[in-house]
Design a protein around this motif. Structure first.
Motif, PDB file in Angstrom:
ATOM      1  N   ALA A   1       0.823  -1.214   0.000  1.00 41.31           N
ATOM      2  CA  ALA A   1       0.000   0.000   0.000  1.00 41.31           C
ATOM      3  C   ALA A   1       0.854   1.260   0.000  1.00 41.31           C
ATOM      4  O   ALA A   1       1.908   1.314   0.649  1.00 41.31           O
ATOM      5  CB  ALA A   1      -0.916  -0.010   1.210  1.00 41.31           C
TER       6      ALA A   1
ATOM      7  N   LYS B   1      -2.335   3.721   3.374  1.00 38.53           N
ATOM      8  CA  LYS B   1      -2.482   2.523   4.198  1.00 38.53           C
ATOM      9  C   LYS B   1      -3.854   2.350   4.853  1.00 38.53           C
ATOM     10  O   LYS B   1      -4.543   3.318   5.145  1.00 38.53           O
ATOM     11  CB  LYS B   1      -1.447   2.550   5.342  1.00 38.53           C
TER      12      LYS B   1
ATOM     13  N   ARG C   1      -8.003 -19.483  11.711  1.00 37.45           N
ATOM     14  CA  ARG C   1      -8.261 -18.313  10.864  1.00 37.45           C
ATOM     15  C   ARG C   1      -8.769 -18.737   9.480  1.00 37.45           C
ATOM     16  O   ARG C   1      -9.701 -18.151   8.935  1.00 37.45           O
ATOM     17  CB  ARG C   1      -6.968 -17.486  10.747  1.00 37.45           C
TER      18      ARG C   1
ATOM     19  N   SER D   1      -8.574 -11.212   5.242  1.00 38.16           N
ATOM     20  CA  SER D   1      -7.576 -10.196   5.606  1.00 38.16           C
ATOM     21  C   SER D   1      -7.908  -8.951   4.789  1.00 38.16           C
ATOM     22  O   SER D   1      -8.089  -9.054   3.565  1.00 38.16           O
ATOM     23  CB  SER D   1      -6.183 -10.729   5.250  1.00 38.16           C
ATOM     24  N   GLY D   2      -7.977  -7.816   5.457  1.00 37.02           N
ATOM     25  CA  GLY D   2      -8.416  -6.594   4.778  1.00 37.02           C
ATOM     26  C   GLY D   2      -7.650  -6.322   3.495  1.00 37.02           C
ATOM     27  O   GLY D   2      -8.237  -6.082   2.427  1.00 37.02           O
ATOM     28  N   SER D   3      -6.314  -6.389   3.597  1.00 38.43           N
ATOM     29  CA  SER D   3      -5.495  -6.037   2.437  1.00 38.43           C
ATOM     30  C   SER D   3      -5.658  -7.041   1.283  1.00 38.43           C
ATOM     31  O   SER D   3      -5.306  -6.734   0.147  1.00 38.43           O
ATOM     32  CB  SER D   3      -4.024  -5.946   2.855  1.00 38.43           C
TER      33      SER D   3
ATOM     34  N   THR E   1      -3.795  -6.907  13.165  1.00 39.65           N
ATOM     35  CA  THR E   1      -5.121  -6.837  13.796  1.00 39.65           C
ATOM     36  C   THR E   1      -5.024  -6.250  15.203  1.00 39.65           C
ATOM     37  O   THR E   1      -5.783  -5.333  15.550  1.00 39.65           O
ATOM     38  CB  THR E   1      -5.747  -8.261  13.855  1.00 39.65           C
TER      39      THR E   1
ATOM     40  N   MET F   1      -3.708  -2.464  15.120  1.00 32.34           N
ATOM     41  CA  MET F   1      -4.765  -1.523  14.709  1.00 32.34           C
ATOM     42  C   MET F   1      -5.714  -1.218  15.854  1.00 32.34           C
ATOM     43  O   MET F   1      -6.123  -0.072  16.050  1.00 32.34           O
ATOM     44  CB  MET F   1      -5.623  -2.154  13.593  1.00 32.34           C
TER      45      MET F   1
ATOM     46  N   MET G   1       1.279   6.996   9.412  1.00 33.02           N
ATOM     47  CA  MET G   1       0.805   5.747  10.018  1.00 33.02           C
ATOM     48  C   MET G   1       1.722   5.321  11.173  1.00 33.02           C
ATOM     49  O   MET G   1       1.241   4.931  12.245  1.00 33.02           O
ATOM     50  CB  MET G   1       0.712   4.631   8.983  1.00 33.02           C
TER      51      MET G   1
ATOM     52  N   ASP H   1       5.265  -1.083   6.091  1.00 36.02           N
ATOM     53  CA  ASP H   1       4.004  -1.643   6.591  1.00 36.02           C
ATOM     54  C   ASP H   1       4.148  -1.985   8.073  1.00 36.02           C
ATOM     55  O   ASP H   1       4.902  -1.344   8.768  1.00 36.02           O
ATOM     56  CB  ASP H   1       3.631  -2.866   5.757  1.00 36.02           C
ATOM     57  N   ALA H   2       3.433  -2.997   8.510  1.00 32.21           N
ATOM     58  CA  ALA H   2       3.524  -3.390   9.913  1.00 32.21           C
ATOM     59  C   ALA H   2       4.762  -4.256  10.116  1.00 32.21           C
ATOM     60  O   ALA H   2       4.687  -5.421  10.518  1.00 32.21           O
ATOM     61  CB  ALA H   2       2.259  -4.130  10.313  1.00 32.21           C
TER      62      ALA H   2
HETATM   63  C1  2P0 Z   1      -2.027  -2.055   4.367  1.00 31.23           C
HETATM   64  N1  2P0 Z   1      -1.373  -3.234   6.475  1.00 31.23           N
HETATM   65  O1  2P0 Z   1      -2.808  -1.198   3.928  1.00 31.23           O
HETATM   66  C2  2P0 Z   1      -1.719  -1.986   5.841  1.00 31.23           C
HETATM   67  C3  2P0 Z   1      -0.560  -1.103   6.126  1.00 31.23           C
HETATM   68  C4  2P0 Z   1      -0.203  -3.128   7.291  1.00 31.23           C
HETATM   69  C5  2P0 Z   1       0.149  -1.713   7.303  1.00 31.23           C
HETATM   70  O2  2P0 Z   1      -3.143  -4.301   5.684  1.00 31.23           O
HETATM   71  O3  2P0 Z   1      -5.652  -9.158   9.525  1.00 31.23           O
HETATM   72  O4  2P0 Z   1      -2.640  -8.133   6.519  1.00 31.23           O
HETATM   73  O5  2P0 Z   1      -3.470  -8.614  10.497  1.00 31.23           O
HETATM   74  O6  2P0 Z   1      -3.560  -9.976   8.422  1.00 31.23           O
HETATM   75  O7  2P0 Z   1      -4.786  -6.934   6.106  1.00 31.23           O
HETATM   76  C6  2P0 Z   1      -1.846  -5.474   7.217  1.00 31.23           C
HETATM   77  O8  2P0 Z   1      -3.045  -5.965   7.657  1.00 31.23           O
HETATM   78  O9  2P0 Z   1      -4.314  -7.651   8.375  1.00 31.23           O
HETATM   79  C7  2P0 Z   1      -2.175  -4.293   6.412  1.00 31.23           C
HETATM   80  P1  2P0 Z   1      -4.225  -8.908   9.252  1.00 31.23           P
HETATM   81  P2  2P0 Z   1      -3.710  -7.241   7.050  1.00 31.23           P
HETATM   82  O10 2P0 Z   1      -1.484  -2.885   3.643  1.00 31.23           O
END
Ligand code: 2P0
Length: 333
Positions: free
Chosen positions: A12, A15, A71, A138-140, A194, A197, A244, A286-287
């Motif tokens: 991203a 983000k 999961r 997973s959101g992304s 998760t 956030m 972020m 990212d994270a």
């Molecule tokens: C993103 N991230 O937009 C943001 C930026 C990390 C930082 O989407 O549910 O992998 O923990 O697997 O979707 C990382 O979160 O969440 C993420 P989980 P996801 O890319």
């Protein structure tokens, strides 16, 4: 029917950090990413069967942990409910890159799983529906359904029916874009996205300011993607990453993903841009502590060489923009 799908990770530039609904995975703001090439790929085979007593999951040739299986099963429950069927599934999944190293493996994993599982159980989904389904894992992952540049729309509805990703530009249009990745730590992260956030949205006093400022950066990046203008989006990409990580640090307890090498890389990119008097590269994190340095074909070598001379970097990879989810004839089992 046994079905295999492949999907790539996305990184991203604007983000996703914070949800308005935890269960349905509805984000607080839109996000924009580029889907990477097949160096960051997940392949997943799914087969549903009346004979299975529970879901079975192998990741990278090993039996998944209970947490990973839970999961995946929770995600498969969504697929089963959509299909009105109760069968369990056997799943094999392989990644071409280290899991949970901040390289967004959950995005490629759930995008591939959504495509493979929905087809295997016999439901036909269009791309928006597939994106919304992947989001539940997973959101992304909602963004990895498409290649090129992608925007995930946060939507406003409580049921999430307007929350899915849409393509912004094809990967051909951005074929000169590069993501020079510096792996500064390939170990699994301590705080999951998760959890991180949740801590931020609940405790950071700066978080509301992030939500109001992100709209401006979204508009700039959207316009730059349309105009194929790297220089236009580079400052917004860096501001967004800084913003972020600032709200993460502003949380209680602080959520810290960057390490000292990450900060040294930030300084090097600023120096490089200063030397040209314009932005030729843009870092984003990212994270995790690994750097993603977006640049163009012209400066790819220079960016790589700067990183090669630094301490604390385990590996350098150069990714191009890649394609969206696809089905494969060859299965993993
Ligand atoms: C993103 N991230 O937009 C943001 C930026 C990390 C930082 O989407 O549910 O992998 O923990 O697997 O979707 C990382 O979160 O969440 C993420 P989980 P996801 O890319």
């Amino acid at each position: 029917m046994k079905t295999t799908a492949a999907a790539n990770a996305n990184i991203a530039v604007i983000k996703y950090w914070g949800r308005r609904n935890e269960e349905l995975i509805l984000p607080n703001n839109n996000s924009i990413s580029f889907t990477m090439d097949s160096q960051l790929e997940t392949l997943t085979t799914v087969e549903f069967s009346e004979k299975l007593k529970r879901d079975e999951l192998d990741i990278d040739g090993k039996t998944a942990t209970e947490k990973e299986l839970k999961r995946a099963s929770k995600f498969l429950d969504v697929v089963r409910k959509m299909a009105g069927k109760k069968m369990f599934a056997k799943i094999d999944s392989i990644n071409t890159f280290p899991k949970a190293a901040g390289l967004a493996s959950s995005a490629s994993s759930f995008a591939a799983m959504a495509a493979a599982a929905s087809k295997a159980i016999g439901i036909r989904l269009n791309e928006k529906e597939l994106s919304a389904l992947a989001r539940r894992g997973s959101g992304s992952a909602s963004r990895s359904i498409y290649g090129g540049a992608v925007e995930w729309l946060a939507g406003v509805k409580d049921d999430g029916s307007d929350c899915y990703a849409v393509p912004l530009a094809s990967y051909e249009k951005w074929k000169d874009l590069r993501n020079v990745i510096a792996i500064t730590n390939s170990h699994e992260k301590k705080v999951s996205s998760t959890d991180g956030m949740k801590i931020t949205t609940r405790t950071s006093p700066l978080y509301p300011a992030r939500l109001s400022s992100v709209e401006k950066r979204l508009a700039v990046v959207r316009e730059a993607i349309k105009e194929n203008d790297f220089e236009m989006m580079a400052p917004a990409i860096m501001q967004e990453s800084n913003n972020m990580h600032a709200v993460m640090l502003d949380s209680t307890p602080p959520v810290i993903y960057l390490n000292s090498t990450s900060f040294k890389i930030i300084e090097k990119v600023i120096e490089l841009n200063d030397s040209y008097g314009r932005p030729v590269a843009a870092y984003t994190f990212d994270a995790g502590p690994n750097a993603h340095i977006y640049t163009t074909k012209k400066y790819e070598k220079e960016v790589s060489e700067i990183l090669e001379h630094m301490n604390g970097i385990e590996k350098i990879m150069v990714c191009k923009v890649g394609e969206g989810v696809r089905y494969l004839e060859k299965h993993l089992f």
